[in-house]
Write a protein that holds these residues in place. Structure first.
Motif, short mmCIF file in Angstrom:
data_model
loop_
_atom_site.label_atom_id
_atom_site.label_comp_id
_atom_site.label_asym_id
_atom_site.label_seq_id
_atom_site.Cartn_x
_atom_site.Cartn_y
_atom_site.Cartn_z
N ALA A 161 0.82 -1.21 0.00
CA ALA A 161 0.00 0.00 0.00
C ALA A 161 0.85 1.26 0.00
O ALA A 161 0.32 2.36 -0.12
N LEU A 162 2.17 1.12 0.15
CA LEU A 162 3.06 2.30 0.08
C LEU A 162 3.33 2.61 -1.38
O LEU A 162 3.48 1.71 -2.20
N GLU A 163 3.44 3.90 -1.67
CA GLU A 163 3.69 4.29 -3.06
C GLU A 163 5.00 3.67 -3.56
O GLU A 163 5.07 3.10 -4.64
N ASP A 164 6.05 3.81 -2.74
CA ASP A 164 7.33 3.21 -3.10
C ASP A 164 7.94 2.61 -1.83
O ASP A 164 8.56 3.33 -1.04
N ALA A 173 2.02 8.51 5.90
CA ALA A 173 1.88 7.57 4.78
C ALA A 173 2.04 6.14 5.27
O ALA A 173 1.36 5.22 4.78
N ILE A 174 2.93 5.93 6.24
CA ILE A 174 3.09 4.60 6.83
C ILE A 174 1.79 4.18 7.51
O ILE A 174 1.30 3.06 7.33
N LEU A 175 1.19 5.11 8.26
CA LEU A 175 -0.07 4.78 8.94
C LEU A 175 -1.17 4.49 7.92
O LEU A 175 -1.95 3.54 8.08
N THR A 176 -1.24 5.28 6.87
CA THR A 176 -2.24 5.04 5.82
C THR A 176 -2.06 3.66 5.23
O THR A 176 -3.04 2.93 4.99
N ALA A 177 -0.83 3.27 5.00
CA ALA A 177 -0.56 1.94 4.44
C ALA A 177 -0.96 0.85 5.43
O ALA A 177 -1.52 -0.19 5.04
#
Lengths: 304, 344
Positions: A161-164, A173-177
């Motif tokens: 789920a991380l962009e890269d 972004a880590i939490l979103t993933a």
């Protein structure tokens, strides 16, 4: 059932975190205060030492040996001063169906990926769900899964789920993933009609940022089965401060919250005196950001 | 009760004079009756403290509470970061350390004398003995203790609410229009479900059946509203399966304070003191609950002695757990605020 520990802050000798306190992670092998299981299935850590060669790459240590008997671990702990750490003691049910092996140790950290992650908890019906999760895992990540745990799949779902995944990500972004990973699990649980209480406490760290979750799917739902063990929400605690060390007869950080530069997150407090520790709220995440030299810590409600 | 041989008093004689002087401040103690009072006076111990002297330290194992006879005590708690924050000031006529009376847990805060102070220590064991002897006055005293703890819970919720600096990221929206329904078709008998819960282990199988008879089994879908902040305290709920959330209402959502899982009793503070619900209670998961009316709760609390004690124990532990949790929530909020302010 596992116990784990995360640290982000001023460099601390690993021995002082892993061994020294009166309820240290290693002591939790047999004497956890908030868990009635023994944790005998091995140990792993990722420790970022700013004084080491290529400091962005952590020391990695993994062994299926019972951690308290491991001399190599103790020797390493006396030498490494880490500014970031994820450590995990694996605990499993006591029968021969469980796979005790190096591939099933946490934290998981695939080659070339900054993020390491450990899991405390257990996904009910994982055997039925496992391959349906593939839908949410990128092929280049899926091919790196080596073990048989649900935990490694949670890691793979997060990376996917991380962009890269090979680049350092912002903590939000880590939490979103991680939240996407939980959503994927929710979808597959629903598909299979799995309604049994399943804990997903996670600690993720890339050497600069730390994110910890305290979450359970269908907490308190056991159908009409008799409850086994505790009906408590699986614990995740944290503390903050500076100058981690032996103060007033206790291992702790001091200096007041306003001067704090370090955070410890753990399945349970490392000391029997828990006055300076507090729980990550249920169904929530703790996100520790770097803000230049300083850190900020934020609690975020998780709704999946 | 067999006569014990006369004992030397445990404190200087002037403290005994003090306690009798102060009995006027403690009508509840006088209601214990002359024999129980004599027993307490003989077995209670007294502490005299100079300003700044420690009465008890946070985390210490505790086995009773103190009645402040004269003077005053400052309560302070350690929070993450190892700061100490002032919590409250307790004066003559009030109880301190009462939380440990309810659950035998460690001291939740540090207490120091603010001025020359005299305090009488009442042990948990002593009160339990009085209760077992079917002493209604002992029940009344413990009822007063519970009332004070309920008041402390409300004060803590108010202090949390007054903190305007908090991350909105922690707030949750209440979505649902889901409803509560009478439970149909239970897979297992309710009494069996009750007996299977560790938190309710003070209840015997017969107690569990009595409880099942006096409650209504209901199901609540995830998100269903059980009671809103400001509602009248008509019911309490016991969670059999699933979980309920207790949240402080903010303008932009609810600030979760409690998550109550299987075996927990929810909505105690308003049922004990009769004032409206301080928190919004909703189902955090699909839940199976036992609902008891306030009247039935009061009846059950006063009924046959052994059931009343079992219910009392369970309720006391829950209340203490809730207050400890609310205190930690406040400490967490204070610690994070300081941590983050300093970074900006």
């Amino acid at each position: 059932m596992c116990r784990m520990l995360g640290y982000l802050g001023a460099p601390v000798l690993l021995e002082d975190l892993l061994y020294a306190p009166d309820s240290s992670l290693l002591k939790q092998t047999t004497d956890a205060q908030m868990l009635t299981m023994l944790n005998l299935a091995g140990f792993g850590l990722a420790a970022w030492d700013p004084g080491s060669f290529v400091p962005e790459e952590p020391h990695i240590y993994r062994s299926t040996q019972v951690a308290v008997f491991d001399r190599n671990l103790h020797a390493l702990a006396r030498k490494v001063r880490a500014g970031a750490l994820v450590a995990h003691l694996r605990g499993v049910p006591y029968h021969a169906g469980v796979q005790i092996n190096e591939q099933n140790l946490h934290p998981f950290r695939f080659d070339g990926v900054p993020l390491a992650m450990a899991h405390n908890g257990d996904l009910a019906g994982f055997r039925d769900m496992r391959y349906d999760l593939l839908e949410f895992v990128k092929p280049e990540i899926a091919r790196r899964i080596q073990g048989s745990t649900d935990s490694e799949w949670l890691y793979a779902l997060t990376l996917s789920a991380l962009e890269d995944p090979t680049a350092e990500a912002r903590p939000d972004a880590i939490l979103t993933a991680m939240t996407s990973a939980l959503s994927a699990v929710r979808k597959v649980r629903d598909r299979h009609g799995i309604k049994q209480s399943s804990s997903v406490n996670l600690i993720a760290c890339d050497g600069r940022n730390l994110v910890a979750t305290r979450f359970t799917f269908d907490f308190g739902c056991y159908g009409d089965k008799a409850l086994q063990g505790s009906a408590d929400f699986l614990s995740q605690w944290y503390t903050l401060g500076r100058n981690y060390g032996h103060h007033d007869g206790e291992w702790k950080m001091t200096g007041g919250a306003a001067n704090a530069d370090s955070v410890i997150v753990a399945s349970e407090p490392l000391t029997r005196d828990i006055a300076t520790w507090v729980e990550v709220p249920e169904y929530s995440a703790l996100v520790v950001h770097h803000a230049g030299e300083r850190k900020t810590a934020q609690l975020v409600a998780l709704d999946v | 009760m067999a006569r014990k041989p006369a004992r030397k008093s445990e404190g200087p004689k002037r403290d005994e004079i003090h306690i009798d002087d102060f009995l006027d401040n403690f009508p509840l103690l006088r209601r214990l009756g002359p024999q129980a009072l004599a027993d307490l006076r003989r077995t209670a111990s007294y502490r005299t403290l100079g300003p700044g002297e420690l009465l008890f330290r946070q985390g210490e194992i505790a086995n009773g509470m103190f009645l402040i006879l004269h003077g005053a005590v400052e309560i302070a708690a350690r929070i993450p970061g190892d700061d100490e924050v002032a919590v409250s000031r307790i004066g003559a006529g009030d109880l301190v350390g009462e939380l440990s009376m309810l659950d035998g847990g460690g001291r939740s805060a540090t207490a120091r004398a603010a001025e020359p102070t005299g305090a009488m220590f009442i042990s948990r064991a002593r009160i339990r003995n009085l209760m077992s002897d079917a002493g209604p006055a002992a029940f009344a005293l413990m009822g007063r203790v519970r009332g004070q703890v309920a008041a402390r819970a409300r004060a803590t919720y108010a202090a949390i609410f007054d903190r305007q600096a908090f991350d909105s990221t922690i707030l949750r929206r209440s979505a649902s229009r889901a409803r509560i329904a009478k439970a149909r078709q239970l897979p297992v008998e309710v009494a069996a479900l009750i007996s299977g819960l560790a938190r309710l282990s003070a209840l015997t199988a017969a107690d569990a059946r009595a409880l099942a008879r006096s409650c209504e089994a209901v199901t609540a879908a995830k998100g269903a509203l059980i009671a809103d902040a400001g509602d009248n305290p008509d019911h309490l709920h016991i969670v059999l399966r699933g979980a309920l959330r207790g949240a402080l209402k903010r303008r932009r959502g609810g600030e979760q304070i409690h998550v109550h899982g299987p075996g927990e009793i929810v909505g105690l503070v308003p049922v004990i003191d009769g004032f409206p619900h301080p928190l919004r209670i909703e189902a955090a998961e699909d839940s199976l609950l036992l609902r008891m009316t306030r009247r039935d709760f009061e009846t059950m609390s006063k009924g046959r002695t052994d059931l009343a004690i079992a219910v009392f124990d369970t309720v006391s532990r829950q209340l203490a757990r809730d207050v400890r949790r609310a205190n930690r929530h406040l400490g967490r909020a204070q610690g994070l605020a300081r941590f983050n302010e300093a970074a900006n």
